[in-house]
Design an enzyme around this catalytic site. Structure first.
Site, PDB file in Angstrom:
ATOM      1  N   TRP B 324       0.845  -1.205   0.000  1.00 10.65           N
ATOM      2  CA  TRP B 324       0.000   0.000   0.000  1.00 10.65           C
ATOM      3  C   TRP B 324       0.883   1.260   0.000  1.00 10.65           C
ATOM      4  O   TRP B 324       0.524   2.285  -0.571  1.00 10.65           O
ATOM      5  CB  TRP B 324      -0.882  -0.011   1.256  1.00 10.65           C
ATOM      6  N   HIS B 325       2.060   1.152   0.626  1.00  7.53           N
ATOM      7  CA  HIS B 325       2.952   2.308   0.700  1.00  7.53           C
ATOM      8  C   HIS B 325       3.614   2.602  -0.647  1.00  7.53           C
ATOM      9  O   HIS B 325       4.076   3.713  -0.884  1.00  7.53           O
ATOM     10  CB  HIS B 325       4.031   2.091   1.754  1.00  7.53           C
ATOM     11  N   GLY B 326       3.697   1.596  -1.515  1.00  5.06           N
ATOM     12  CA  GLY B 326       4.302   1.846  -2.811  1.00  5.06           C
ATOM     13  C   GLY B 326       4.791   0.568  -3.445  1.00  5.06           C
ATOM     14  O   GLY B 326       4.907  -0.464  -2.791  1.00  5.06           O
ATOM     15  N   PHE B 468       2.621   8.696  -0.194  1.00 10.93           N
ATOM     16  CA  PHE B 468       1.810   7.479  -0.272  1.00 10.93           C
ATOM     17  C   PHE B 468       0.377   7.812  -0.663  1.00 10.93           C
ATOM     18  O   PHE B 468      -0.464   6.973  -0.708  1.00 10.93           O
ATOM     19  CB  PHE B 468       1.836   6.722   1.062  1.00 10.93           C
TER      20      PHE B 468
END
Lengths: 112, 468
Positions: B324-326, B468
């Site tokens: 989800w962060h990248g 993010f």
């Protein structure tokens, strides 16, 4: 009112402030914000000046920048900028302090 | 537009005035906040505002359709389509190029080299937050936990400037009921909100910024050029920096919303005093961890399905939480580490003989903190190789020159000491200071802000979680 209410979303906690209480709280909050703004304008005019310096060069911004500089000069003349400046200087000396064995500030970047 | 800037201060003062002048007309008040939120978001790129509006329209329409349909296949199909639309936006902007790069690398490995149509898409700020918010809204409506809201309320829910770019992920069930009744203010709420803003300003502008520029960024940019002590200090320093940076944003967001009469959920609760990783995730980025629990971990099976099923669900949840962060292998490793340790903790709880004593809490805190720091090394490093170089450097003497300064050490110690303060200190202080006359309260807060202004560096880096 209990302190926990900030993170409480229940209708019950919302209902705690009556319209009259809410009006009084709003007046108090507005007054607090006004006092903060006024004191910051007096004692931290350097922040306004720094912000004005970042504005793109337009005729309007030139007026804002000049006004911010004039206001900062005024607060400096009155000695109002001194507490912030002293604290800033103390902080800078704390930043410059190094452990024994650390390279000096004029060493090449890869040795700092 | 960043929170700790003069420009934002002016922006908020104008919004505060307009929003409360319109307090007799809730609909107009919400429209004012919505327009200001778009101005705030449009300061990055006006095209992002269009994306936000499209996203709100999709979620509003899907939720109304879901609510209008009887339970069954069609209702489920609309829910899946709505969730896929949100995921599609997220994947397109955040993961598309990464996906094509991986496909290209795989094809090259198979001897079938191709130029992939990379689009170098600009990542809209806060996209991970508002897409997750949209998904939770749809799922809550389909579960019957929430009634479909009006277009204005859904659009404001997704666009509200305070949480838009870096959370907390405020769910519809938190905010929509508040939008539907006139906003009210009380002194405790306002005083706590003001304190949270100043406290957040201090954590971001003084602690996080100083640690970033003076220690963490130089060391992480090339760990091979630094010795063991610098690396240890940078690892601890980043743990403090990311806490002070991210929790500062959450504090300011909660405080700003409070001044407008809205309550946001708590997002941080002294995470480094956690005595297990499970405890850590109850204290760190609470709005994300509870989102992942409610909309991913539990639907996957949660604590059902035996020990193997629980461990599998934990791993899947944390790996997806990492991604989800990248789209980066470092976030994947971070998720795997957290998922793996959570699974080990779970297994240990199941198999530990009952007569064996539990670990003393302090030892649990120290172990948990160091596992979290290990994860942060991968999280902060640009590449997997850089993270490995960092870890390898911890075991070597390396160059003797020190980047770490006495001030950085003091800030790390201070940042960790915050974790030991009594819980709910700010709220308790807010309740106390809320009894002061306005002049005294203004004086206290202005003094604190002048101190922050004197200590902060020139300029301010964006919040870590903006990316993010």
């Amino acid at each position: 009112m209990p302190a926990e209410v900030l993170f409480d979303h229940s209708a019950a906690s919302q209902a705690v402030a009556t319209p009259a209480q809410s009006e009084r709280s709003l007046a108090w909050t507005t007054a607090v914000i006004f006092v903060i703004t006024a004191l910051l304008a007096l004692f931290s005019a350097a922040s306004m000046k720094s912000w004005a310096e970042t504005l793109p060069p337009t005729p309007v911004n030139a007026v804002i920048r000049q006004s911010a500089e004039d206001w900062f000069a005024t607060t400096e003349r009155l000695g109002l900028a001194a507490p912030r400046a002293k604290l800033h200087a103390l902080w800078q000396s704390a930043r410059a302090a190094k452990f024994a064995g650390a390279p000096s500030a004029d060493a090449p970047p890869d040795q700092r | 537009m960043l929170f700790p800037t003069f420009a934002f201060g002016v922006f908020f003062l104008v919004l505060f005035a307009f929003a409360w002048l319109a307090r007799g007309h809730n609909e107009w008040r919400k429209i004012i906040i919505l327009v200001f939120s778009w101005v705030f978001y449009g300061a990055w790129d006006w095209r992002f505002v269009a994306l936000l509006i499209v996203s709100a329209l999709i979620n509003w329409g899907a939720a109304r359709t879901i609510a209008a349909l009887p339970p069954g296949g069609r209702r489920r199909a609309v829910l899946v389509a709505g969730v896929c639309a949100n995921l599609g936006i997220l994947i397109f902007f955040k993961y598309w190029d990464f996906f094509l790069e991986q496909v290209g690398a795989t094809l090259t490995m198979l001897g079938w080299e191709r130029d992939m149509p990379l689009m170098t898409i600009i990542l809209p700020v806060g996209i991970s937050f508002f897409t997750f918010q949209g998904m939770s809204y749809l799922i809550d409506v389909s579960r019957g936990k929430l009634k479909p809201a009006r277009l204005l309320d859904v659009t404001l829910l997704m666009s509200f400037f305070a949480h838009l770019v870096a959370g907390p992920i405020v769910r519809g069930s938190d905010l929509l009921p508040q939008f539907q009744r006139p906003a009210r203010l009380n002194r405790t709420l306002a005083a706590t909100g003001l304190l949270l803003i100043v406290w957040g300003l201090f954590k971001k502008a003084v602690i996080a910024s100083e640690l970033a520029t003076g220690l963490v960024d130089p060391v992480f940019s090339d760990p091979t050029m630094h010795g063991r002590w610098d690396l240890i200090a940078a690892a601890y320093g980043y743990a403090v920096q990311i806490y002070c940076d991210f929790s500062a944003y959450s504090d300011m967001a909660i405080g700003l919303a409070a001044l407008l009469g809205y309550r946001f959920p708590q997002n941080f609760n002294q995470p480094y005093r956690a005595s297990s990783l499970q405890d850590f995730w109850r204290r760190w980025h609470i709005s994300l961890s509870s989102w992942l629990r409610d909309y991913l971990y539990i639907p996957l099976g949660g604590n059902r399905g035996g020990l193997f099923g629980i461990c599998r669900n934990l791993m899947i949840t944390m790996v997806l939480g990492g991604l989800w962060h990248g789209a980066n292998v470092t976030f994947l490793i971070w998720g795997l580490l957290h998922g793996g340790v959570l699974a080990i903790e779970r297994i240990w709880r199941e198999i530990k003989p009952k007569l064996w004593p539990s670990l003393p809490k302090l030892i649990g805190v120290v172990i948990t903190f160091h596992i979290v720091c290990l994860g942060w090394i991968f999280f902060r490093s640009q590449t997997f190789d850089a993270a490995i170089a960092f870890l390898a450097g911890l075991g070597q003497a390396g160059p003797a020159a020190l980047t770490v300064t006495p001030l950085a050490v003091a800030l790390i110690v201070g940042g960790l000491a915050i974790q030991g303060s009594p819980e709910r200190t700010i709220e308790t202080l807010g309740a106390t200071l809320g009894r002061l006359p306005a002049l005294a309260m203004g004086g206290v807060l202005a003094t604190m802000m002048v101190v922050v202004e004197a200590l902060r560096p020139e300029g301010i880096a964006p919040f870590i979680y903006y990316q993010f």
